[in-house]
Structure formats: C-alpha cells, structure tokens
Write an enzyme that holds these catalytic residues in place. Structure first.
Site: not given
Length: 228
Positions: A49, A118, A121
């Site tokens: 991220d 998710d 990332e």
C-alpha cells in the site's frame, strides 16, 4: 522454492520473474490459509500500500506540475483505492492463484473485491522486496496504465458531487436506501436508490453497497445536470 505451473504463468501476466519465489507465494496466501509454517499476505499488503502510494504520488506530480494539493488528493485516492487495486488484480487474474482456506473458497473469495485488492498490494510489495523500487515502479505504472492519464474523471466522487449539487440549490443531502439484496451469499448484488428532496430518484446495482450508491448518484447527477 519451486513455484507451481499456475504461479509461473501468473509471473508472465505480472511481467516479473521472482528471484525469491517465496515472496510471491506469501503474497497470494490469504490469512484463512496461513499456518505456523506458512505466512499470509497481510504484512506484505501493508508495505505494498505504501509503495503504491509513493509511485502514484510521483506519477501525479509528474503528470501535472501545476496541480495544487487539493487537486492532487482526489486523483491520488482514485488510483490507490481498494476498488482500483481489485480491478487491476482482475486484469491479471490474481484470483486464479489465490491460496484460500476452505471457508473463503466456498464463499467465493477468489472474486471478492477486498481480497483481490489486498492481494494486489501484497504482490506489489513482493516485487519491491524481490527487485527494488525501480522495478516495482515500472510494474505499477505498466499495470495501472491509462488509469493514470484518465484519473480526472475517476477522481470525481459521485456521492460528494451530488450532495454539493443539492446543497447549492437549498436541498438536504440526498438519501440512500437499500431496495433489495439478491444473488448468493458469496456473490451478492445490492440495489440502491438515491432520492433528492425534490423527488427525483435513481437506482443502481453493484457487488458492494458503496459501489451501488456511487453508480446511483452518478446516474442521478448526470440526469439533473442535463436537465438544468
């Protein structure tokens, strides 16, 4: 560590061959599949991220050197939000190589937006750790591609824009209501209605309530702006 044929094929879609294959294996392992001898991708997600954020901040500054912070912030948010990461993940079919526990597998985890975002990332972090920032940057810019050039349109938050439109005309903020929920538990579809004080309304459907709200607001705003 030797990667499976599926993960080798994924490397091709990703455009990066790992020197440390265990990083890719970890990046596609969901918490539902972790064991004492197998790490999940949550820590990599945290790092990825931040790497994605730095790359996008640099790209936006380079794209528009005259833009103010107020102009850059919504563009940045549009590029790094979970929905965008999930869209990129779908394009390279991360879902096909996700390692999921039985419960997540049965509930359609390979298609879930949050899990795909998710994992995207986490894969970014894996590439960063495997080959450094320059390689991670090149991969991100390639995968995000035209999104960076067209971000002005994506950055406009429809719910915020509709609320501003209504308040500028002395109306209360729009109201949103769930009309129906359909589909199986692992792939729900939400239909949301948005209504203005003046009675105008619009409906839209999506796999998440937020998505349906945004689409409904976008449709109603377009109609109201056309009428005025």
């Amino acid at each position: 560590m030797k990667l499976s044929a599926e993960l080798r094929a994924f490397e091709g879609r990703l455009g990066h061959r790992f020197a440390a294959p265990h990083l890719l294996s970890e990046a596609v392992t969901h918490a539902s599949m972790s064991t004492p001898n197998r790490d999940d991708n949550q820590r990599l997600e945290f790092l990825g991220d931040r790497v994605l954020g730095l790359v996008m901040a640099e790209a936006l500054l380079d794209k528009d050197r005259a833009a103010s912070e107020g102009q850059l912030a919504p563009r940045f948010n549009a590029l790094v939000r979970k929905e965008t990461c999930a869209d990129v993940a779908r394009e390279i079919d991360i879902g096909a190589v996700l390692r999921l526990g039985r419960s997540e597998m049965l509930s359609g985890g390979r298609r879930k937006q949050a899990l795909l975002g998710d994992a995207m990332e986490a894969v970014i972090a894996a590439v960063y750790l495997d080959a450094g920032f320059d390689t991670a940057r090149e991969m991100i810019l390639r995968l995000w591609g035209v999104r960076i050039g067209s971000v002005d349109a994506d950055a406009r938050d429809a719910k915020t824009a509709l609320q501003e439109w209504a308040q500028a005309r002395g109306q209360q903020p729009p109201s949103y209501a769930l009309v129906k929920r359909s589909g199986p538990d692992h792939a729900p579809v939400f239909t949301i209605a948005v209504t203005l004080d003046s009675g105008e309304t619009a409906q839209a459907s999506g796999s998440a309530k937020r998505q349906a709200e945004q689409e409904a607001a976008k449709d109603l705003l377009a109609r109201m702006e056309q009428d005025t």
